[in-house]
Design a protein around this motif. Structure first.
Motif, mmCIF file in Angstrom:
data_model
loop_
_atom_site.group_PDB
_atom_site.id
_atom_site.type_symbol
_atom_site.label_atom_id
_atom_site.label_comp_id
_atom_site.label_asym_id
_atom_site.label_seq_id
_atom_site.Cartn_x
_atom_site.Cartn_y
_atom_site.Cartn_z
ATOM 1 N N VAL A 118 -6.636 -17.111 2.745
ATOM 2 C CA VAL A 118 -6.932 -16.394 1.496
ATOM 3 C C VAL A 118 -8.414 -16.457 1.081
ATOM 4 O O VAL A 118 -8.995 -15.430 0.741
ATOM 5 C CB VAL A 118 -5.991 -16.858 0.359
ATOM 6 C CG1 VAL A 118 -6.517 -16.439 -0.995
ATOM 7 C CG2 VAL A 118 -4.602 -16.279 0.571
ATOM 8 N N PHE B 252 0.671 -1.710 17.358
ATOM 9 C CA PHE B 252 -0.074 -1.528 16.118
ATOM 10 C C PHE B 252 -1.197 -2.562 16.021
ATOM 11 O O PHE B 252 -2.328 -2.243 15.655
ATOM 12 C CB PHE B 252 0.868 -1.626 14.915
ATOM 13 C CG PHE B 252 0.221 -1.185 13.632
ATOM 14 C CD1 PHE B 252 -0.024 0.150 13.379
ATOM 15 C CD2 PHE B 252 -0.172 -2.118 12.677
ATOM 16 C CE1 PHE B 252 -0.633 0.566 12.209
ATOM 17 C CE2 PHE B 252 -0.780 -1.712 11.504
ATOM 18 C CZ PHE B 252 -1.014 -0.366 11.279
ATOM 19 N N ASP C 292 -1.330 -20.249 2.768
ATOM 20 C CA ASP C 292 -2.171 -19.278 3.451
ATOM 21 C C ASP C 292 -3.632 -19.709 3.378
ATOM 22 O O ASP C 292 -4.349 -19.339 2.453
ATOM 23 C CB ASP C 292 -1.974 -17.886 2.835
ATOM 24 C CG ASP C 292 -2.615 -16.813 3.693
ATOM 25 O OD1 ASP C 292 -3.423 -17.169 4.584
ATOM 26 O OD2 ASP C 292 -2.320 -15.623 3.476
ATOM 27 N N THR D 28 4.567 -20.621 -0.233
ATOM 28 C CA THR D 28 3.710 -20.110 0.837
ATOM 29 C C THR D 28 2.496 -21.005 1.017
ATOM 30 O O THR D 28 2.090 -21.731 0.106
ATOM 31 C CB THR D 28 3.176 -18.695 0.523
ATOM 32 O OG1 THR D 28 2.291 -18.787 -0.588
ATOM 33 C CG2 THR D 28 4.283 -17.728 0.206
ATOM 34 N N TYR E 261 4.478 -2.801 11.773
ATOM 35 C CA TYR E 261 3.164 -3.337 11.421
ATOM 36 C C TYR E 261 2.885 -4.658 12.134
ATOM 37 O O TYR E 261 1.766 -5.130 12.140
ATOM 38 C CB TYR E 261 3.051 -3.489 9.901
ATOM 39 C CG TYR E 261 3.261 -2.184 9.178
ATOM 40 C CD1 TYR E 261 2.355 -1.139 9.332
ATOM 41 C CD2 TYR E 261 4.380 -1.977 8.384
ATOM 42 C CE1 TYR E 261 2.559 0.072 8.695
ATOM 43 C CE2 TYR E 261 4.591 -0.767 7.738
ATOM 44 C CZ TYR E 261 3.677 0.254 7.897
ATOM 45 O OH TYR E 261 3.873 1.459 7.271
ATOM 46 N N VAL F 237 -14.664 -6.054 6.611
ATOM 47 C CA VAL F 237 -13.406 -5.666 7.264
ATOM 48 C C VAL F 237 -13.030 -6.724 8.309
ATOM 49 O O VAL F 237 -11.870 -7.137 8.417
ATOM 50 C CB VAL F 237 -13.535 -4.273 7.916
ATOM 51 C CG1 VAL F 237 -12.290 -3.938 8.720
ATOM 52 C CG2 VAL F 237 -13.777 -3.218 6.851
ATOM 53 N N MET G 32 -16.915 -6.481 0.456
ATOM 54 C CA MET G 32 -16.660 -5.047 0.614
ATOM 55 C C MET G 32 -17.131 -4.271 -0.619
ATOM 56 O O MET G 32 -17.778 -3.223 -0.490
ATOM 57 C CB MET G 32 -15.179 -4.795 0.850
ATOM 58 C CG MET G 32 -14.857 -3.317 0.966
ATOM 59 S SD MET G 32 -13.144 -3.008 1.352
ATOM 60 C CE MET G 32 -13.112 -3.427 3.080
ATOM 61 N N VAL H 105 -10.238 -13.975 3.114
ATOM 62 C CA VAL H 105 -9.899 -12.607 2.723
ATOM 63 C C VAL H 105 -10.597 -12.243 1.408
ATOM 64 O O VAL H 105 -11.179 -11.161 1.281
ATOM 65 C CB VAL H 105 -8.365 -12.456 2.589
ATOM 66 C CG1 VAL H 105 -7.999 -11.118 1.962
ATOM 67 C CG2 VAL H 105 -7.707 -12.577 3.947
ATOM 68 N N TYR H 106 -10.574 -13.184 0.456
ATOM 69 C CA TYR H 106 -11.184 -12.890 -0.837
ATOM 70 C C TYR H 106 -12.700 -12.724 -0.711
ATOM 71 O O TYR H 106 -13.287 -11.881 -1.388
ATOM 72 C CB TYR H 106 -10.849 -13.974 -1.867
ATOM 73 C CG TYR H 106 -9.478 -13.825 -2.479
ATOM 74 C CD1 TYR H 106 -8.515 -13.041 -1.858
ATOM 75 C CD2 TYR H 106 -9.140 -14.450 -3.664
ATOM 76 C CE1 TYR H 106 -7.258 -12.896 -2.400
ATOM 77 C CE2 TYR H 106 -7.872 -14.305 -4.226
ATOM 78 C CZ TYR H 106 -6.936 -13.528 -3.581
ATOM 79 O OH TYR H 106 -5.698 -13.378 -4.136
ATOM 80 N N GLY I 98 -9.243 -13.457 8.160
ATOM 81 C CA GLY I 98 -8.424 -14.121 7.143
ATOM 82 C C GLY I 98 -6.942 -13.920 7.407
ATOM 83 O O GLY I 98 -6.143 -14.849 7.296
ATOM 84 N N GLY I 99 -6.585 -12.693 7.789
ATOM 85 C CA GLY I 99 -5.190 -12.391 8.103
ATOM 86 C C GLY I 99 -4.695 -13.210 9.288
ATOM 87 O O GLY I 99 -3.589 -13.748 9.279
ATOM 88 N N LEU J 261 -9.901 -1.265 16.775
ATOM 89 C CA LEU J 261 -10.786 -0.861 15.675
ATOM 90 C C LEU J 261 -11.788 -1.974 15.363
ATOM 91 O O LEU J 261 -12.978 -1.715 15.161
ATOM 92 C CB LEU J 261 -9.961 -0.519 14.430
ATOM 93 C CG LEU J 261 -10.768 -0.034 13.221
ATOM 94 C CD1 LEU J 261 -11.351 1.336 13.490
ATOM 95 C CD2 LEU J 261 -9.901 0.020 11.964
ATOM 96 N N PHE K 30 -13.162 -9.327 0.359
ATOM 97 C CA PHE K 30 -13.011 -8.380 -0.749
ATOM 98 C C PHE K 30 -14.324 -8.232 -1.515
ATOM 99 O O PHE K 30 -14.784 -7.121 -1.789
ATOM 100 C CB PHE K 30 -11.937 -8.867 -1.727
ATOM 101 C CG PHE K 30 -10.521 -8.695 -1.230
ATOM 102 C CD1 PHE K 30 -10.243 -7.873 -0.147
ATOM 103 C CD2 PHE K 30 -9.470 -9.347 -1.854
ATOM 104 C CE1 PHE K 30 -8.934 -7.710 0.302
ATOM 105 C CE2 PHE K 30 -8.164 -9.186 -1.415
ATOM 106 C CZ PHE K 30 -7.899 -8.375 -0.339
#
Lengths: 278, 457
Positions: free
Chosen positions: B389, B76, B386, B384, B71, B176, B399, B392-393, B182-183, B83, B396
């Motif tokens: 986040v 990958f 990050d 951690t 991954y 997406v 989405m 990313v949230y 975010g990642g 995409l 979410f």
């Protein structure tokens, strides 16, 4: 009377409901279909009652938690959602033939939960990782999604049967809704399921971030849920953008549900963080 | 996009390639299939275990293809970015035309198309003119946009709402992209480490999970206390670390951290992840005079020397033994010490913690027996950072909202046509939606009923 007995009873009620629907379709007897509906309603009452009783019992044992914490409890909830969604569809579309394909799934899930020697129906305390408010949101959203996909799967099979028998040689297939209605309904179910699968993955990610400090970790269950999500995303794009209909979508819907089953059960064969779902 | 350009130019062909839904479907299927590999082949295990499991030949092939950490492999990640490019180009390509449709001031109607849709009709015993004064205010209240046109023997009202829902799908696509951004932010500006802190101690550095390198923190984490609780069945119930954050040596924040309830401080998250027992550093011993039976209890730390009463001399606690073997039997944890009489040879004394009478066998004039050790634990924390986040949230949330709009709110259009016929009026209600046909039939019936009810009452 305790929750185990009530839920075992519910298994039999679902078994009878499935039997009535199948008889009604095979012998074209509407009376049995109506009996099936009432049996389903009794099953829903038993299923809901069983879940509530189990919840209360867990508090009586001093380890109170929502009954959504292991494979047994998730299967019981899964059956409830399948039957509930099916009854809504039955009412909306005024056709009972779908019952012969969906109530057996609810019956099988309940029977597997009650009878499999590998599944314990004991009320167990929660391990630390599961003690979170996200547990309820995550399990409920995931299983609503799975149940909608299960119904789309049933529709997919019905669609393929009806299409193969376009001349109407087999009498009971004639009772199935029209092809375009099944196609449309299965699409509705998949959209509904996709929304809830997304919500299920998202609540799981938020939960993982508060338990383990990461929202995504390529754990086998996470990965399989993403694979399932990709399959249904493919299906939706094929339909919305490429105008796919009918047979090809029915096949995709069946493949999608196989991925759902693997996400649910198959992943237990692999190792990972979701081991408490066994 | 790029309509003016020569349609065969390389850049245009590239654009078209990325704008195709065939590419999307292909990529989704390829990514789904390759994802399976990583769930079947264990990820990030030790190379020796991997080469044993698959044999040298397969192991080398897998190694080259980064299958053991697939991954994060280049191919990958390449698929994921492919995409992402596909999603972005597709969205831009279609958004410009959708945008024009959505924000048009006077939407156009295709009557022929509307007439092929769900249809209902009824006859009213009043003139079209009377109906117009009833229908127009009602429809403009129910719909975002209405447009009335007079005809020779009646009129037509177009009404529509939900045009904006065409934007829902772009929200999903954008979400997406937000997840991927975010990642990326997380992997570039964040870290994922772990640290072990014994009770009472503090740390300033954590060990990174990927590289094993040290990562300094801007503050210190002190573990004041660790507790593990069990259910009656022996299953763990709760792991709890009492942590204090120290800035320049001063405590600024104290919190009990349990699983699912981390401590967050200055963008750093601290999670409970493991625990273990520390090797004990002191023990309470009892020294019993074999002749008189008088006993003395004393707590002694490793390396400490104490003076014993009377003529017994000195005792030193030398070391801790994780397991002590006595004539082939494992007696478990033990301490080793030295007893030095005032005039005589020093003598080694072994004190197994679980066998308090063990020293009697030495037949010395003093019997030393371990009473209790103070068991200290260490807590294992995951630390951690990050900063991705929030991105990313928000992805979410977007989405879920986007999916809901795309799937369940439709752009609906109605055409209400009123035609005069022998002193009465025929009302035809036709409706069309871009989503469910069955839902639209019900909606058309409902509007038809609403309009006929308006006339009566």
């Amino acid at each position: 009377m305790n929750s185990s007995i009530l839920l075992s009873l519910t298994t039999f009620i679902y078994g009878f409901a499935a039997f009535f629907y199948i008889v009604s379709v095979v012998f074209k007897k509407p009376f049995f279909g109506k009996t099936g509906t009432w049996t389903c309603l009794a099953g829903i009452a038993g299923n809901t009652g069983g879940i509530i009783m189990r919840w209360i019992e867990s508090y009586r044992f001093g380890i109170g938690h929502a009954p959504l914490s292991n494979l047994y409890e998730s299967l019981v909830f899964f059956s409830l959602v399948i039957v509930a969604i099916y009854l809504v569809v039955e009412k909306t579309y005024a056709n009972r033939s779908l019952g012969a394909f969906t109530t057996p799934l609810a019956f099988l899930a309940m029977a597997y939960a009650s009878l499999s020697p590998n599944i314990s129906d004991r009320i167990q305390p929660l391990m630390p990782a599961l003690k979170s408010n996200w547990l309820i949101a995550h399990v409920i959203t995931c299983f609503i999604g799975y149940a909608a996909f299960a119904i789309a799967f049933g529709l997919g099979i019905m669609f393929l049967l009806k299409q193969k028998d376009s001349q109407g040689k087999v009498p009971f297939i004639k009772l199935f809704p029209d092809l375009h209605i099944m196609d449309e309904l299965s699409h509705q179910m998949i959209m509904f399921g996709f929304l809830f699968l997304s919500a299920g993955i998202i609540t799981g990610a938020v939960w993982a971030n508060s338990a383990w400090g990461r929202y995504w970790g390529w754990d086998p269950k996470e990965t399989w849920s993403l694979i399932t999500w990709f399959i249904y995303a493919t299906l939706l794009h094929a339909r919305f953008m490429r105008g796919w209909h009918g047979k090809r979508l029915a096949y995709l819907s069946i493949i999608g549900f196989i991925a759902v089953l693997f996400t649910y059960f198959g992943v237990n064969l692999l190792s990972g963080l979701h081991s408490y779902g066994r | 996009m790029k309509k003016n350009k020569n349609s065969d130019s390389p850049s245009n062909r590239l654009w078209k390639f990325f704008a195709s839904v065939k590419l999307t479907v292909t990529l989704l299927i390829i990514i789904a299939l390759t994802c399976i590999i990583g769930t079947v082949i264990p990820q990030n295990e030790s190379p020796s275990a991997d080469s044993l499991r698959y044999g040298e030949f397969l192991y080398r092939i897998f190694r080259v293809l980064s299958i053991f950490d697939m991954y994060h492999s280049w191919w990958f990640q390449f698929l994921i970015f492919f995409l992402a490019a596909n999603i972005i180009v597709c969205s831009i390509d279609r958004l410009s035309s959708t945008w024009k449709v959505i924000f048009k001031k006077t939407p156009s109607f295709d009557i022929a198309k509307l007439k092929n849709s769900c249809k209902e009709e009824f006859t009213a015993s009043c003139t079209p003119h009377e109906l117009k004064t009833l229908f127009l205010p009602l429809l403009s209240k129910l719909f975002k946009y209405t447009n009335m046109q007079d005809r020779d023997n009646g009129f037509i009202i177009y009404a529509e709402k939900g045009r904006w829902t065409k934007l829902g799908v772009y929200a999903v696509h954008f979400s997406v992209i937000l997840l991927l951004i975010g990642g990326l932010i997380g992997s570039y500006f964040g870290f994922d480490g772990s640290v072990i802190i014994p009770e009472g101690k503090s740390v300033k550095n954590v060990i990174l999970r990927n590289t094993g390198a040290g990562q300094p923190l801007d503050f210190e984490i002190r573990c004041d206390d660790f507790n593990v609780a069990f259910y009656e069945s022996g299953m763990p119930k709760e792991y709890r670390s009492a942590l204090t954050i120290l800035e320049n040596g001063k405590p600024v924040l104290t919190k009990n951290v349990i699983v699912n309830d981390p401590l967050r401080y200055r963008g750093i998250n601290i999670f409970q992840s493991s625990y273990g027992a520390m090797q004990p550093e002191n023990i309470t011993l009892s020294f019993t005079d074999r002749n008189t039976g008088t006993a003395l209890r004393k707590k002694i730390s490793l390396g400490e020397q104490i003076d014993l009463p009377g003529t017994f001399g000195k005792f030193t606690l030398n070391k801790y033994l994780h397991s002590y073997n006595f004539r082939g039997h494992n007696l478990g944890e033990a301490f080793a010490g030295t007893l030095t009489p005032p005039n005589g040879e020093p003598e080694e004394v072994i004190l197994p913690i679980n066998f308090s009478g063990f020293d009697k066998m030495r037949m010395g004039s003093i019997v030393i027996s371990p009473e209790d050790t103070e068991q200290l634990y260490y807590t294992g924390l995951q630390v951690t950072k990050d900063p991705g986040v929030p991105v990313v949230y928000s992805g979410f949330i977007m989405m879920i909202i986007g999916c809901f709009i795309t799937f369940f709110i439709s752009h609906i259009r109605f055409c209400v046509e009123v035609v005069k016929k022998k002193g009465k009026s025929i009302v035809i209600v036709a409706g069309i939606s871009n989503k469910s046909i069955t839902g639209m039939e019900a909606r058309t019936k409902k509007l038809n009923k609403l309009l006929s009810d308006t006339i009566r009452g």
